[in-house]
Design a protein around this motif. Structure first.
Motif, mmCIF file in Angstrom:
data_model
loop_
_atom_site.group_PDB
_atom_site.id
_atom_site.type_symbol
_atom_site.label_atom_id
_atom_site.label_comp_id
_atom_site.label_asym_id
_atom_site.label_seq_id
_atom_site.Cartn_x
_atom_site.Cartn_y
_atom_site.Cartn_z
ATOM 1 N N SER A 22 0.939 -1.232 -0.076
ATOM 2 C CA SER A 22 0.028 0.017 0.025
ATOM 3 C C SER A 22 0.981 1.166 -0.014
ATOM 4 O O SER A 22 2.399 1.137 -0.117
ATOM 5 C CB SER A 22 -0.817 0.239 1.244
ATOM 6 O OG SER A 22 -0.103 0.024 2.400
ATOM 7 N N SER A 217 -10.716 -0.944 4.845
ATOM 8 C CA SER A 217 -11.702 -1.903 5.183
ATOM 9 C C SER A 217 -12.031 -1.645 6.651
ATOM 10 O O SER A 217 -11.608 -0.758 7.604
ATOM 11 C CB SER A 217 -10.760 -3.321 5.501
ATOM 12 O OG SER A 217 -9.868 -3.320 6.479
ATOM 13 N N TYR A 270 -3.260 2.624 8.608
ATOM 14 C CA TYR A 270 -3.623 4.251 8.096
ATOM 15 C C TYR A 270 -4.291 4.780 9.334
ATOM 16 O O TYR A 270 -4.222 6.020 9.416
ATOM 17 C CB TYR A 270 -4.691 4.015 6.846
ATOM 18 C CG TYR A 270 -3.848 3.831 5.472
ATOM 19 C CD1 TYR A 270 -3.280 4.702 4.772
ATOM 20 C CD2 TYR A 270 -3.854 2.445 4.834
ATOM 21 C CE1 TYR A 270 -2.609 4.503 3.428
ATOM 22 C CE2 TYR A 270 -3.115 2.366 3.886
ATOM 23 C CZ TYR A 270 -2.683 3.214 3.153
ATOM 24 O OH TYR A 270 -1.975 3.039 1.948
HETATM 25 C C1 LIG Z 1 -4.749 2.953 0.133
HETATM 26 C C2 LIG Z 1 -4.466 1.430 -0.335
HETATM 27 C C3 LIG Z 1 -3.523 1.045 -1.283
HETATM 28 C C4 LIG Z 1 -3.284 -0.415 -1.614
HETATM 29 N N1 LIG Z 1 -2.284 -0.711 -2.507
HETATM 30 C C5 LIG Z 1 -2.027 -1.808 -2.854
HETATM 31 C C6 LIG Z 1 -1.181 -2.308 -3.886
HETATM 32 O O1 LIG Z 1 -0.361 -1.317 -4.509
HETATM 33 N N2 LIG Z 1 -0.812 -3.503 -4.087
HETATM 34 C C7 LIG Z 1 -1.736 -4.519 -3.427
HETATM 35 O O2 LIG Z 1 -1.340 -5.672 -3.937
HETATM 36 N N3 LIG Z 1 -2.433 -4.267 -2.553
HETATM 37 C C8 LIG Z 1 -2.808 -2.956 -2.356
HETATM 38 N N4 LIG Z 1 -3.652 -2.667 -1.195
HETATM 39 C C9 LIG Z 1 -4.376 -3.763 -0.564
HETATM 40 C C10 LIG Z 1 -3.861 -4.323 0.538
HETATM 41 O O3 LIG Z 1 -2.288 -4.574 0.504
HETATM 42 C C11 LIG Z 1 -4.557 -5.199 1.507
HETATM 43 O O4 LIG Z 1 -4.449 -6.265 0.739
HETATM 44 C C12 LIG Z 1 -6.054 -4.855 1.465
HETATM 45 O O5 LIG Z 1 -6.250 -3.407 1.810
HETATM 46 C C13 LIG Z 1 -6.788 -5.594 2.995
HETATM 47 O O6 LIG Z 1 -6.169 -5.530 4.085
HETATM 48 P P1 LIG Z 1 -6.509 -4.533 4.844
HETATM 49 O O7 LIG Z 1 -8.068 -4.841 5.292
HETATM 50 O O8 LIG Z 1 -5.913 -4.518 6.303
HETATM 51 O O9 LIG Z 1 -6.527 -3.025 4.588
HETATM 52 C C14 LIG Z 1 -3.993 -1.333 -1.018
HETATM 53 C C15 LIG Z 1 -5.166 -1.019 0.097
HETATM 54 C C16 LIG Z 1 -5.001 0.252 0.359
HETATM 55 C C17 LIG Z 1 -6.065 0.550 1.750
#
Ligand SMILES: Cc1cc2nc3c(=O)[nH]c(=O)nc-3n(C[C@H](O)[C@H](O)[C@H](O)COP(=O)(O)O)c2cc1C
Length: 329
Positions: A22, A217, A270
């Motif tokens: 991210s 999320s 975040y």
């Molecule tokens: C702002 C943002 C940017 C993200 N950019 C990427 C990315 O460049 N590549 C990727 O594989 N996942 C990306 N993701 C997904 C996250 O790696 C993660 O798999 C997803 O947000 C689920 O996890 P969480 O619920 O903890 O956020 C991004 C997520 C967010 C919120």
């Protein structure tokens, strides 16, 4: 003494908490902050094939002459070189400041030339590669088999090109999720991450406009990866990392009990910053001490599909009255 060691990305990690790809992992200072706060591994922001294609298309728009194709071939290489050189620098500087493995993330929407980039990522010093693969199945003419081929061909092609471990992050958008994971597993992956989370459209009813829904999320979203981790962990040879909606120590413990070897988290950092890593790890250790567990192996997978006392809860989706249907309050 409690050990949180685990294996994912073909590497031994000091704990299962992986910082997901991210913008939190797009610069060395942030990478250092997560490493200093005790993360087990860090997946860098993806380098996107689509980004390169878009840039190329913008330049291509409205231009045509006899030398144009030749120019665009050259330009294509130029754009790639620039994007890839920048990414290579990120890998190098992240490796310099991180005490834990740094994983490169490559987004692909097609299996082609672009994949030669994997070896550049390896040369830049990445400890492993995570392929961020996704095809949004909105095209009514695209068959499931085409998508399946894309996933498998990409994994095969990348694995052929590099010596470092290769893992895959996928979405839940499959009608045959267990089957595709099984096939990917056959490619000797260093891990499968379930699931990526994407931006979603929403509608503003005052402006009557389609808008982008919340980027982060919420903490109930962990239930989907929990189900599939529980179902797939006893069936796959490669380890699973659970991702989406994992926000605190309780979520991490649940994923480990379902059979995950690691978790990948972004949204909560975040909101709470890198110091939350240490808090989650403390919560995990406190729970393990209370239960008398000395290592993750003591309880990992204890509540997966094959070990849980009531495995039907993983496979059943409908609320049927003979299974104690919801009666309301
Ligand atoms: C702002 C943002 C940017 C993200 N950019 C990427 C990315 O460049 N590549 C990727 O594989 N996942 C990306 N993701 C997904 C996250 O790696 C993660 O798999 C997803 O947000 C689920 O996890 P969480 O619920 O903890 O956020 C991004 C997520 C967010 C919120």
């Amino acid at each position: 003494m409690t050990s949180l060691k685990t294996r994912f990305f073909g590497l031994e990690l000091k704990n299962p908490l992986v910082i997901a790809s991210s913008s939190l992992t797009a610069d060395p200072d942030k990478v250092k902050a997560f490493s200093d706060n005790g993360a087990g591994a860090i997946v860098l922001k993806s380098v996107f094939e689509e980004e390169i294609i878009n840039e190329y298309n913008q330049v291509a728009q409205g231009k045509s002459d006899s030398h144009f194709d030749e120019f665009m071939d050259y330009f294509d290489y130029k754009i790639r070189d620039q994007v890839l050189a920048t990414y290579g620098r990120l890998i190098k500087s992240a490796k310099e400041v991180s005490q834990v493995p740094v994983i490169a993330s490559i987004n692909c929407i097609s299996a082609g030339d672009w994949l030669q980039f994997a070896s550049q990522v390896q040369d830049a010093g990445a400890d492993a590669i995570e392929l961020n693969l996704f095809v949004m199945p909105f095209d009514p003419n695209r068959k499931a088999e085409d998508t399946r081929r894309f996933y498998l061909d990409t994994v095969k092609e990348i694995s052929r090109r590099v010596k470092i471990p290769v893992a895959v992050k996928i979405s839940s958008y499959f009608s045959d999720l267990a089957s595709i994971c099984n096939e990917l597993d056959g490619e000797k992956l260093a891990g499968i991450t379930l699931f990526n989370r994407f931006s979603s459209p929403d509608i503003d009813i005052d402006k009557e406009q389609v808008i982008e829904a919340g980027t982060l999320s919420n903490e109930n979203e962990y239930l989907l990866p929990l189900r599939w981790t529980g179902i797939l962990s006893p069936r796959l040879k490669c380890p699973i990392a659970a991702s989406t909606g994992v926000h605190d120590a309780k979520h991490v413990i649940k994923m480990l009990l379902a059979g995950a070897s690691a978790v990948q988290m972004a949204s909560v950092f975040y909101k709470k910053g890198p110091a939350h890593v240490a808090e989650i790890l403390k919560g995990l250790e406190t729970w393990m001490d209370k239960k008398g567990y000395e290592s993750l192996g003591d309880f990992k997978g204890r509540l997966s599909l094959t070990k849980a006392a009531n495995p039907a809860l993983y496979e059943r989706a409908q609320y049927m009255s003979n299974f104690g249907g919801y009666a309301g309050s």
